[in-house]
Design an enzyme around this catalytic site. Structure first.
Site, short mmCIF file in Angstrom:
data_model
loop_
_atom_site.label_atom_id
_atom_site.label_comp_id
_atom_site.label_asym_id
_atom_site.label_seq_id
_atom_site.Cartn_x
_atom_site.Cartn_y
_atom_site.Cartn_z
N LEU A 1 38.98 -31.15 -40.85
CA LEU A 1 40.27 -30.47 -40.83
C LEU A 1 41.40 -31.50 -40.79
O LEU A 1 41.40 -32.38 -39.94
CB LEU A 1 40.36 -29.54 -39.62
CG LEU A 1 39.25 -28.49 -39.50
CD1 LEU A 1 39.52 -27.55 -38.32
CD2 LEU A 1 39.10 -27.69 -40.79
N CYS A 2 42.34 -31.37 -41.71
CA CYS A 2 43.49 -32.26 -41.79
C CYS A 2 43.00 -33.71 -41.90
O CYS A 2 42.20 -34.04 -42.77
CB CYS A 2 44.40 -32.04 -40.59
SG CYS A 2 46.02 -32.88 -40.70
N THR A 3 43.43 -34.60 -41.00
CA THR A 3 43.01 -36.00 -41.08
C THR A 3 41.55 -36.18 -40.67
O THR A 3 41.02 -37.29 -40.79
CB THR A 3 43.91 -36.88 -40.20
OG1 THR A 3 43.88 -36.38 -38.85
CG2 THR A 3 45.34 -36.89 -40.70
#
Length: 313
Positions: free
Chosen positions: A102-104
């Site tokens: 998720l995301c980074t």
């Protein structure tokens, strides 16, 4: 019972933990304890968030059988992890049915080698960094989320909820996923192929009346959507509406409507096999000629060229 293991790393973003709500609500909607949830880290113990708040975690190797591994990082890409940490994460990912960065958190999947040869996305502001650091990853920066077999990656922050609802849909069907989205008060369930940049966000209307008119336009693209129609939705006279709309968005209602139509048309071109004529009709351009002219003004390319790029990208 599928177990969802949420794995945190130092500096994790608290908002990412909100994804657990989708699985919790799925249990409620399905009226059964379908999912179980746990919060882990590689070593276990207290994990400090990006705001400095600590959260207790369980060592990942104590998680037991994992169905879905959700890997979360912080507001900036995580540094290169040591070999022991990556081995632990990799072992858990290989044993799980699916894994999501998720995301980074996608950077951690890249460090584990799980994204080599795969399409992936991350927060748009770090996409170039990922592309340069991991040339074996086919980075697509303008996507909400990407599903490549058992591996999922997402854009920043709230996109984690879109992934969670999509995972629920895979497990329990569209009806349950839709009910979960409504419980989460998600105004619009975003498909993975949708752009990270929304025209509704970029127009940035500040008043409820103008926002209401924009939402009406976005959900009624096949209507003429002239000033009179939008003004009626906003409960303003056409003259008052035009003046207020330009003051809040910086552009005319007609230009804003065209932008919304272009966004919807591009999504259909990239994610469906509808004919160009059907896309033009479904998004309110009426005919292909008008849609082509709008695409040339906005993108400098005709719609069929953008469709080819999406399919070969």
């Amino acid at each position: 019972m599928p177990h969802i293991a949420m794995v945190l790393s130092p500096g994790f973003q608290f908002l990412a933990l909100g994804t657990q709500a989708a699985f919790e609500l799925a249990n409620l909607v399905a009226d059964q304890d379908f999912y179980s949830l746990g919060i882990y880290s590689v070593q276990g113990g207290m994990m400090t968030s990006s705001t400095g708040l600590p959260l207790p975690t369980v060592p990942l190797m104590q998680a037991g059988p994992i169905d879905t591994l959700l890997v979360m990082a912080g507001t900036t890409p995580p540094p290169q992890q040591d070999a022991a940490t990556l081995d632990t994460l990799r072992e858990a990912a290989q044993a799980a049915r699916r894994v999501a960065g998720l995301c980074t958190g996608a950077f951690l999947l890249a460090q584990m080698g799980l994204l080599d040869g795969r399409r992936a996305t991350t927060h748009w502001s770090y996409a170039r960094m990922m592309r340069e650091a991991y040339p074996g990853v086919r980075v697509e920066e303008d996507r909400i989320f990407i599903n490549e077999g058992p591996v999922w990656t997402s854009a920043g922050l709230t996109a984690g909820l879109d992934v969670a609802v999509a995972l629920v849909e895979k497990d329990l069907g569209a009806d349950v996923a839709g009910a979960v989205a409504r419980r989460l008060v998600m105004h619009h369930r975003r498909a993975g192929g949708q752009s990270q940049h929304s025209e509704l966000l970029s127009l940035a209307a500040s008043s409820d009346r103008i926002q209401k008119a924009l939402i009406h336009a976005r959900t009624h693209l096949t209507n003429p959507l002239g000033v009179e129609e939008l003004a009626e939705v906003a409960a303003l006279s056409p003259r008052q509406f035009s003046r207020a709309f330009r003051a809040e968005t910086g552009q005319s209602p007609a230009k804003a409507v065209e932008q919304l139509r272009l966004e919807a048309a591009r999504i259909l071109l990239e994610d469906t096999r509808h004919s160009l004529e059907a896309v033009a009709q479904q998004t309110g351009f009426v005919d292909l000629r008008r849609m082509r002219e709008a695409f040339m003004r906005q993108y400098g390319q005709p719609p069929q060229a953008l469709r080819r790029l999406a399919r070969t990208g």
